[in-house]
Design an enzyme around this catalytic site. Structure first.
Site, mmCIF file in Angstrom:
data_model
loop_
_atom_site.group_PDB
_atom_site.id
_atom_site.type_symbol
_atom_site.label_atom_id
_atom_site.label_comp_id
_atom_site.label_asym_id
_atom_site.label_seq_id
_atom_site.Cartn_x
_atom_site.Cartn_y
_atom_site.Cartn_z
ATOM 1 N N GLY A 39 34.791 82.190 10.962
ATOM 2 C CA GLY A 39 35.242 81.103 10.109
ATOM 3 C C GLY A 39 34.080 80.559 9.304
ATOM 4 N NE ARG A 40 35.918 75.035 5.982
ATOM 5 C CZ ARG A 40 37.081 74.669 6.511
ATOM 6 N NH1 ARG A 40 37.237 74.675 7.823
ATOM 7 N NH2 ARG A 40 38.087 74.300 5.742
ATOM 8 C CB ILE A 41 30.457 77.596 12.032
ATOM 9 C CG1 ILE A 41 30.836 76.133 11.762
ATOM 10 C CG2 ILE A 41 29.131 77.665 12.795
ATOM 11 C CD1 ILE A 41 31.135 75.319 13.012
ATOM 12 N NE ARG A 88 42.471 83.752 15.569
ATOM 13 C CZ ARG A 88 43.110 82.595 15.478
ATOM 14 N NH1 ARG A 88 44.146 82.359 16.256
ATOM 15 N NH2 ARG A 88 42.721 81.685 14.605
ATOM 16 C CB ILE A 147 27.016 77.083 18.403
ATOM 17 C CG1 ILE A 147 27.394 78.271 17.505
ATOM 18 C CG2 ILE A 147 25.518 77.042 18.670
ATOM 19 C CD1 ILE A 147 26.814 78.189 16.108
ATOM 20 C CB ALA A 148 32.320 78.637 20.313
ATOM 21 N NE ARG A 149 35.044 71.898 21.220
ATOM 22 C CZ ARG A 149 34.357 71.484 20.164
ATOM 23 N NH1 ARG A 149 33.179 72.034 19.900
ATOM 24 N NH2 ARG A 149 34.834 70.533 19.376
ATOM 25 C CD GLU A 179 30.450 70.308 26.441
ATOM 26 O OE1 GLU A 179 30.630 69.544 25.479
ATOM 27 O OE2 GLU A 179 29.881 71.416 26.340
ATOM 28 C CG HIS A 212 28.701 69.635 22.554
ATOM 29 N ND1 HIS A 212 29.910 69.812 23.165
ATOM 30 C CD2 HIS A 212 28.907 69.944 21.236
ATOM 31 C CE1 HIS A 212 30.805 70.206 22.270
ATOM 32 N NE2 HIS A 212 30.218 70.289 21.089
ATOM 33 C CB ILE A 213 22.583 68.274 20.007
ATOM 34 C CG1 ILE A 213 21.722 69.518 20.307
ATOM 35 C CG2 ILE A 213 22.499 67.266 21.142
ATOM 36 C CD1 ILE A 213 20.227 69.219 20.343
ATOM 37 N N GLY A 214 25.067 70.416 18.393
ATOM 38 C CA GLY A 214 25.172 71.283 17.223
ATOM 39 C C GLY A 214 25.315 70.555 15.902
#
Length: 328
Positions: free
Chosen positions: A158-160, A181, A240-242, A271, A289-291
């Site tokens: 996607g964008r990231i 996907r 850096i997703a989840r 987390e 979680h500081i992305g």
């Protein structure tokens, strides 16, 4: 309180100027003390509110919706929205919104920072130095892996993901491969010099694998023991997703046994708790979680959530709706 104005809840502490913007349109109950409310307290405070500003950790599901029948919109200050049960919200006629786009480049920067820190053993080297263990030069001291000219694999484009690809291809001359996907249009692939491959080829070929796939039931543990076994023992993995995309226990085992060189993680399953097996690994870079954690980006995320609340509750026009069908 003014009964003529909609009432909104801000569930966590946020920039004071954001509260001021909301207060121009609504009666606001703000949690500037940043208390971590138990679920029943969150529901108690949400009752009677037309909207809520959430930060990604507040679960909105059927039970919450049933207890708060006046709720009309939940505005997440995050691009991810796995804290929302969107089908339940749609069934209840409650709009869900998120904050896409405004954090793309900042999060991609963080992904690349983790990639480089993991590949070049930056955290491990700093701990080594601070412990007073550096007393001489040695040809094999803290040898890591090259980033320039290597193969960058991206899961989720996607964008990231595309922003990470641009940094790799255009900044570091990396060979970029990806799995998604659905395949990107040729023009979008060309813009980031990326080549589509199957997931197995991605895992086997990547020198550095960056995960940017959205979290869902289907993507839970997308990277587990079987997938890690396909990766090169010299490879690095960056998430850096989840949390929950990676099986953290399986990852720690692979790192500990030398079946994977290093990892960089900004997100974790369960987390803010981090699995002790990961904490025990020296070859993993861990961040809380500081992305998206730069002041301009966090303010942009917060203001987009406010734009959604104001747009929907005052004019029926949200900016980034996730379930626009509730608007009829």
């Amino acid at each position: 309180m003014n009964p003529a104005r909609p009432h909104v809840l801000v569930s966590r502490a946020i920039f004071p100027e954001v509260i001021d913007r909301l207060a121009q349109h609504f009666d606001v109950e703000a949690n500037q003390a940043d208390e971590l409310w138990p679920r029943d307290e969150f529901i108690r405070r949400l009752k009677g509110k037309a909207g809520v500003f959430t930060t990604g950790g507040e679960r909105i599901d059927a039970d919450v919706l049933k207890a708060c029948p006046g709720l009309k919109i939940c505005a997440n200050m995050a691009v991810g929205y796995n804290n929302f049960d969107v089908p339940a919200m749609t069934a209840a006629g409650v709009l869900a919104t998120n904050a896409p786009g405004v954090l793309t480049e900042t999060t991609a920067d963080m992904g690349f920072a983790l990639l480089m820190a993991a590949a070049r053993r930056v955290t491990e080297s700093e701990h080594f130095l601070r412990a007073g263990k550096w007393d001489r030069w040695a040809y094999d001291m803290m040898i890591g892996q090259d980033v320039f000219g290597s193969t960058l694999g991206i899961l989720g484009m996607g964008r990231i993901g595309q922003a990470v690809a641009r940094r790799g291809a255009l900044g570091f001359g990396m060979n970029v491969i990806y799995h998604n996907r659905s395949r990107l249009p040729e023009a979008e692939e060309a813009a980031v010099k990326a080549r589509y491959v199957g997931k197995e080829e991605l895992l086997k070929t990547a020198d550095h694998l960056v995960l940017v796939v959205p979290y869902s039931a289907e993507s839970h543990h997308s990277i587990g023991a079987a997938e890690l076994a396909l990766m090169k023992p010299t490879a690095t993995l960056v998430n850096i997703a989840r949390g929950g995309i990676v099986d953290d226990v399986a990852l720690a085992k692979a790192l500990r046994e030398g079946r994977l060189a290093a990892a960089g993680l900004d997100v974790f399953e369960g987390e803010p708790r981090v699995h002790p097996d990961l904490l025990a690994c020296s070859n993993v870079v861990l961040t809380p979680h500081i992305g998206s954690a730069t002041a301009p980006t966090r303010k942009a995320m917060a203001n987009l959530a406010v734009d959604n609340l104001i747009g929907y509750l005052t004019g029926g026009k949200p900016v980034t709706p996730l379930n626009p069908e509730v608007m009829g």
